[in-house]
Design an enzyme around this catalytic site. Structure first.
Site, PDB file in Angstrom:
ATOM      1  CB  SER A  19      -0.840  -0.004   1.282  1.00 46.17           C
ATOM      2  OG  SER A  19      -1.455   1.261   1.483  1.00 46.17           O
ATOM      3  CE1 TYR A  40      -4.219  -2.409   4.814  1.00 44.42           C
ATOM      4  CE2 TYR A  40      -3.484  -0.138   4.599  1.00 44.42           C
ATOM      5  CZ  TYR A  40      -3.897  -1.318   4.020  1.00 44.42           C
ATOM      6  OH  TYR A  40      -3.987  -1.421   2.652  1.00 44.42           O
TER       7      TYR A  40
HETATM    8  C1  BGC Z   1      -6.152   1.437   2.185  1.00 45.72           C
HETATM    9  C2  BGC Z   1      -7.347   2.309   2.001  1.00 45.72           C
HETATM   10  C3  BGC Z   1      -6.948   3.749   1.707  1.00 45.72           C
HETATM   11  C4  BGC Z   1      -5.928   3.790   0.600  1.00 45.72           C
HETATM   12  C5  BGC Z   1      -5.429   5.196   0.310  1.00 45.72           C
HETATM   13  C6  BGC Z   1      -5.178   1.617   1.065  1.00 45.72           C
HETATM   14  O1  BGC Z   1      -4.048   0.874   1.316  1.00 45.72           O
HETATM   15  O2  BGC Z   1      -6.565   0.092   2.222  1.00 45.72           O
HETATM   16  O3  BGC Z   1      -8.155   2.274   3.152  1.00 45.72           O
HETATM   17  O4  BGC Z   1      -8.065   4.509   1.313  1.00 45.72           O
HETATM   18  O5  BGC Z   1      -4.835   2.985   0.951  1.00 45.72           O
HETATM   19  O6  BGC Z   1      -5.188   5.936   1.473  1.00 45.72           O
END
Ligand code: BGC
Length: 255
Positions: free
Chosen positions: A143, A156
């Site tokens: 991410s 996360y």
């Molecule tokens: C997350 C989302 C978030 C996006 C951008 C992703 O990794 O799962 O919740 O909106 O990143 O911020």
């Protein structure tokens, strides 16, 4: 076709980015194993889509945070399709709660799925790839939050930061075996993980304002990057995160 004759496993491929990757891999000629937890119905939609393309797929139940399940997933893949060329660590979860209130059990669950899972799966996949010879591909769906802080999403972000260093470290260890390891770092992609934001006009506008391209990304766009990283053309690409975020990170002034 760029993945003709290849065998891939994609975790969490029932919906969202995982489903788009599984379908794109099948479209590119790979046989695809769809890992799921719980009911087999979770994988049915993806399997149906692959069938409609004339592709080969198999649903396998495996909890990626349990070592025996993961070993079983790799074994079943080899029994069904003869080998393993590509492993995609896609399954991931998040829960937004203020840091001071974050419950330990939720932190542990997020770590089990987002970080212990990729550790166990990459290890078991790499063992199989080394046994076969001929290299392989490990791709983690990380991410932008492997670098960018996101308030209320501490576990996360911590798992994605961990996934960055897991990838970097094992890319070096596995390179002599011809196995490449890369992360894809998506920004805001329109998938069920963000349904709370997508369904709230204020939050939706807020996130769009953070994205220079001014729109959500599509799972299919992420999938095309995964097809490239999985292909023979990407044999010299390893140890990096490849962001696909409509410019979000640049806007945040990060990295
Ligand atoms: C997350 C989302 C978030 C996006 C951008 C992703 O990794 O799962 O919740 O909106 O990143 O911020």
């Amino acid at each position: 076709m760029r993945l003709q004759g290849k065998v891939a496993v994609v975790t969490g491929a029932g919906t969202g980015i995982g489903q788009a990757i599984a379908v794109a891999f099948a479209e590119a000629g790979a046989a695809v194993v769809i890992d799921y937890v719980g009911k087999a119905s979770v994988s049915e939609d993806t399997i149906r889509k692959i069938k409609a393309l004339g592709g080969k797929s198999l649903g396998v139940e495996a909890d990626i945070s349990i070592q025996d399940d993961v070993n079983g997933l790799i074994q079943k893949t080899v029994v069904a399709f003869g080998k393993l060329d590509i492993f995609v660590n896609n399954a991931g979860i998040e829960k937004k709660i203020a840091f001071v209130d974050y419950p330990l059990e939720k932190w542990q669950k997020i770590f089990a799925v987002n970080l212990t899972g990729p550790f166990l799966c990459s290890q078991s996949a790499a063992r199989q790839m080394i046994l076969q010879g001929g290299g392989g591909r490990i791709i983690n769906i990380s991410s932008v939050h492997e670098d960018l802080p996101m308030p209320t999403n501490a576990p996360y972000c911590a798992t994605k930061g961990g996934l960055r260093m897991l990838m970097r470290t094992i890319a070096v260890e596995l390179a002599p075996h011809g196995i490449t390891v890369n992360n894809i770092g998506p920004g805001a992609i329109y998938t069920p993980i963000d349904k709370d934001v997508e369904s709230d006009t204020r939050l939706n506008d807020q996130i769009l304002a953070e994205i220079p391209m001014g729109r959500w990304g599509k799972p299919e766009e992420v999938a095309q990057l995964a097809v490239y990283l999985a292909s023979d053309a990407a044999g010299y690409v390893t140890g990096s995160t490849h962001f696909i975020d409509g410019g979000m990170l640049r806007n945040a002034g990060s990295l």
